[in-house]
Design an enzyme around this catalytic site. Structure first.
Site, PDB file in Angstrom:
ATOM      1  N   ARG A 105       0.485  73.355  35.462  1.00  0.00           N
ATOM      2  CA  ARG A 105       1.725  72.358  35.625  1.00  0.00           C
ATOM      3  C   ARG A 105       2.848  73.311  35.433  1.00  0.00           C
ATOM      4  NH1 ARG A 105       2.940  67.403  37.455  1.00  0.00           N
ATOM      5  NH2 ARG A 105       3.996  65.953  35.920  1.00  0.00           N
ATOM      6  N   THR A 407       2.359  65.102  47.352  1.00  0.00           N
ATOM      7  CA  THR A 407       1.131  65.783  46.741  1.00  0.00           C
ATOM      8  C   THR A 407      -0.125  65.491  47.713  1.00  0.00           C
ATOM      9  OG1 THR A 407       1.973  64.944  44.855  1.00  0.00           O
ATOM     10  CG2 THR A 407      -0.393  65.617  44.937  1.00  0.00           C
ATOM     11  N   THR A 425       1.112  69.610  44.092  1.00  0.00           N
ATOM     12  CA  THR A 425       2.272  69.080  44.463  1.00  0.00           C
ATOM     13  C   THR A 425       3.274  69.939  44.234  1.00  0.00           C
ATOM     14  OG1 THR A 425       3.365  67.186  43.635  1.00  0.00           O
ATOM     15  CG2 THR A 425       2.574  68.399  41.608  1.00  0.00           C
ATOM     16  N   GLU A 446       9.639  68.894  39.936  1.00  0.00           N
ATOM     17  CA  GLU A 446       8.595  68.130  38.916  1.00  0.00           C
ATOM     18  C   GLU A 446       9.139  67.732  37.477  1.00  0.00           C
ATOM     19  OE1 GLU A 446       5.067  66.785  39.609  1.00  0.00           O
ATOM     20  OE2 GLU A 446       5.390  68.628  40.514  1.00  0.00           O
ATOM     21  N   SER A 476       2.005  64.139  33.819  1.00  0.00           N
ATOM     22  CA  SER A 476       1.565  63.860  35.162  1.00  0.00           C
ATOM     23  C   SER A 476       0.890  62.820  35.251  1.00  0.00           C
ATOM     24  CB  SER A 476       0.834  65.181  35.609  1.00  0.00           C
ATOM     25  OG  SER A 476       0.011  64.880  36.904  1.00  0.00           O
ATOM     26  N   SER A 477       0.565  62.337  36.400  1.00  0.00           N
ATOM     27  CA  SER A 477      -0.616  61.105  36.673  1.00  0.00           C
ATOM     28  C   SER A 477      -1.647  61.655  37.441  1.00  0.00           C
ATOM     29  CB  SER A 477       0.193  60.022  37.519  1.00  0.00           C
ATOM     30  OG  SER A 477       1.189  59.510  36.803  1.00  0.00           O
ATOM     31  N   GLY A 497       0.121  60.398  44.665  1.00  0.00           N
ATOM     32  CA  GLY A 497       0.618  58.896  44.757  1.00  0.00           C
ATOM     33  C   GLY A 497       1.545  58.534  43.579  1.00  0.00           C
ATOM     34  N   GLY A 498       1.828  59.608  43.036  1.00  0.00           N
ATOM     35  CA  GLY A 498       2.764  59.406  41.628  1.00  0.00           C
ATOM     36  C   GLY A 498       1.645  58.718  40.554  1.00  0.00           C
TER      37      GLY A 498
HETATM   38  N1  GLU Z   1       4.564  64.480  40.268  1.00  0.00           N
HETATM   39  C1  GLU Z   1       3.427  63.406  40.325  1.00  0.00           C
HETATM   40  C2  GLU Z   1       2.696  63.566  39.242  1.00  0.00           C
HETATM   41  O1  GLU Z   1       2.475  64.702  38.531  1.00  0.00           O
HETATM   42  C3  GLU Z   1       2.473  63.868  41.343  1.00  0.00           C
HETATM   43  C4  GLU Z   1       3.483  63.514  42.735  1.00  0.00           C
HETATM   44  C5  GLU Z   1       3.049  62.423  43.332  1.00  0.00           C
HETATM   45  O2  GLU Z   1       1.776  62.329  43.977  1.00  0.00           O
HETATM   46  O3  GLU Z   1       3.986  61.593  43.495  1.00  0.00           O
HETATM   47  O4  GLU Z   1       2.270  62.691  38.641  1.00  0.00           O
END
Ligand code: GLU
Length: 605
Positions: A105, A407, A425, A446, A476-477, A497-498
């Site tokens: 990360r 991502t 990502t 990020e 993160s997710s 997808g966040g």
């Molecule tokens: N920044 C997001 C996370 O780490 C991943 C990016 C995304 O897929 O939106 O959760």
């Protein structure tokens, strides 16, 4: 729109289709003979080919994953690369088997603090200025992840696994519909170097156009020759530090120094492990919230027979979607309060999954009504048996996660049964929009995954678990996951997808375990997504509108259909040892299986 008529037919007819046999694990075996020499499931066919090439030359899943990651940097430059970070979940088959995550990360520069995203008057910046300037660039981890993985667990050399990417960058490749669509984003227009590559002559790349990236090829060759130090201690790093001083849209310059790069380290982390209906799940641990949030929600719904249509549940029924939603709302309430980078804040990992705690949380779900307003957070600390000493930096209030983001997730299994489940990502599509001049790769944004500003914790006081601190990793997710029956891995999957990532993985897992879908069905079936403790359900096309109307009648706010996530997965039939894969139709997809010995026919989807 990805949801095919086939999927709609499944939604109407129900699962499981007659031709899906059930194997020793109790899961439905995909049709076809499968493979024994390894499978790669990736969002892009050329990246899949890069991975398959490693498997064919005697490489293992780790080598293939590294080659895929480098190739993705070239063919999906908007989604991931050496300017970003991610989580590589690995299962090594040897001996009893071991499962761990190589965590790469991005980190905040050492001098960052909670003022990172505030205006001079103390108010929070908007997302656009914050995310499109150097201030959002976290110290990148991806190159260290793949280099370390190959060195410690691979069978090939870094210079070999990077070769397909060098060729793709040098010779060029045809732009696919995904890249052409993303090239139209405003994020390709803020910085001249980025625009020169992705909007040549002022026109966004078109599908079918050949994209050559000589600067990126040069960078990759430098890495092949000098290893990751070329970035963490060398000329590529110096170029990153200079590039992240750039600003657009009223944002601020970045704070990263060469020291921040030199200090960057990856961490081998234990996954979060939970049981669900007799299956063992290994999913991503902090600094991701993915594993804890998903497994907590699964444990809350385990009491309901989700697969039983006769009891009013079954795939897509309002009853099933309602309990899935309420559990996610409760889990997201806890996520907001308790989850962050556990190297900086104690995260009550045991308490959050303690059976009594989860049962009490699950008792808040009613089959006949919704939790009104915002689902309340619980207090897992009394259930936390790890007994870490109390600290003051503990909690966070949560800004609502924005949908979208980009991502990539890909999955690999090799002929020996080693598995990689890797979510990678640069955060938003195109990251900050900053390309490192002369080096041809994009810099992440990020750090906007941190909370903006300062959040007081209701129990302990002090800034929140996900507030900015120097050296800290934003929450993160991302939820790379491996599913096991006993000790044996049976599937690996994940999604971009966040915050919707957690839901995508949750949906696919429930589809496999409760609805007995095959892997492809589980991926293509319409998904719902819940990303806050509030009352909103995002959903894909393909659900029965009568059931959606019932959800609304209960009081749920249900959005209009939109695609959610992109899941690329592998599956292993425990009875025969045969391997399968499936890719999600929202991107081009590349699925390659290899026969044992790698000299026979291949299957390319
Ligand atoms: N920044 C997001 C996370 O780490 C991943 C990016 C995304 O897929 O939106 O959760």
């Amino acid at each position: 729109m990805r949801k095919s008529l086939l999927v709609l037919a499944f939604a109407v007819l129900g699962f499981a289709p007659a031709w899906a046999s059930h194997e020793a694990s109790g899961l439905a075996v995909p049709p076809g003979p499968g493979f024994r020499g390894g499978v790669v499931a990736v969002s892009h066919p050329l990246a899949a080919e890069a991975g398959a090439r490693m498997l064919r030359s005697g490489g293992n899943a780790i080598d293939a994953a590294a080659a895929i990651q480098f190739a993705l940097n070239v063919v999906e430059p908007e989604f991931s690369g050496i300017g970003g970070g991610g989580f590589m979940m690995v299962h090594l088959a040897k001996g009893q088997g071991s499962t761990f995550a190589i965590e790469g990360r991005e980190r905040a520069p050492a001098s960052a603090d909670t003022r990172l995203f505030t205006n001079p008057d103390g108010s929070n910046q908007g997302f656009t200025p914050a995310s499109t300037s150097g201030q959002a660039v976290g110290v990148p981890g991806t190159l260290k992840v793949v280099a370390t993985a190959v060195q410690r667990f691979g069978r090939m050399r870094l210079a070999e696994v990077i070769q397909p990417a060098i060729e793709l960058a040098e010779k060029g490749f045809p732009v696919n519909f995904v890249l052409a669509g993303d090239a139209q984003s405003a994020r390709t227009s803020y910085y001249a170097e980025t625009a020169a590559v992705f909007r040549p002559g002022g026109v966004p790349l078109q599908q079918g156009q050949i994209l050559r990236q000589p600067d990126l090829a040069k960078t990759l060759r430098l890495i092949a020759a000098k290893g990751p130090d070329a970035l963490y201690r060398g000329e590529i790093g110096a170029a990153i530090v200079a590039a992240q001083r750039a600003t657009a849209n009223g944002g601020k310059p970045g704070l990263m120094t060469m020291q921040d790069l030199a200090d960057y380290h990856i961490v081998i982390r234990e996954p979060i492990v939970g049981e669900y209906r007799g299956y063992r799940i290994a999913a991503m641990s902090p600094p991701s919230s993915g594993g804890l949030t998903m497994i907590q929600a699964l444990k809350m719904i385990e009491r309901y027979p989700l697969g039983d249509a006769a009891a009013g549940f079954g795939f897509g029924s309002a009853k099933t979607l309602h309990v899935m939603t309420e559990a996610m709302r409760l889990a997201f309430a806890d996520r907001a309060a308790w989850m962050g980078d556990e190297d900086f804040v104690p995260v009550p990992k045991r308490g959050l999954l303690d059976p009594t705690y989860v049962r009490e949380r699950g008792d808040l779900i009613s089959l006949t009504s919704i939790i009104s307003g915002t689902a309340p957070r619980g207090d897992p600390w009394p259930f936390e048996t790890a007994q870490r000493p109390g600290r003051t930096m503990l909690a966070a209030a949560e800004p609502v996660s924005y949908a979208g983001g980009h991502t990539t997730h890909f999955s690999v299994v090799d002929q020996w049964g080693n598995i990689v489940s890797y979510t990678t990502t640069i955060e938003q599509g195109w990251g900050t929009g900053i390309m490192v001049p002369g080096y041809g790769f994009m810099l992440n944004n990020e750090l906007t995954d941190f909370n903006f500003g300062f959040n007081m914790h209701p129990r302990f006081g002090g800034p929140g678990a996900n507030d900015v601190q120097g050296g800290k990793r934003p929450r993160s997710s991302m939820t790379p996951t491996i599913l096991f029956k006993g000790r044996e891995p049976v599937a690996a999957f994940g999604s971009p997808g966040g915050a919707t990532i957690i839901s995508s993985v949750y949906n696919v897992l429930i589809n496999l375990v409760d609805h007995h879908m095959t892997l492809k069905q589980a991926i293509e079936a319409p998904r719902i997504s819940v990303t806050t403790a509030g009352n909103f359900i995002a959903r894909e096309a393909g659900f029965d509108e009568t059931e959606i109307a019932k959800l609304r009648a209960l009081g749920h706010v249900v959005g209009d259909p939109a695609d959610i996530g992109n899941v690329n997965a592998i599956f292993i039939d425990l009875r025969t040892g045969r391997q399968y894969g499936a890719v999600d139709s929202t991107r081009e997809g590349g699925l390659i299986g290899l026969p044992k010995g790698h000299d026979g026919e291949e299957h390319d989807d």
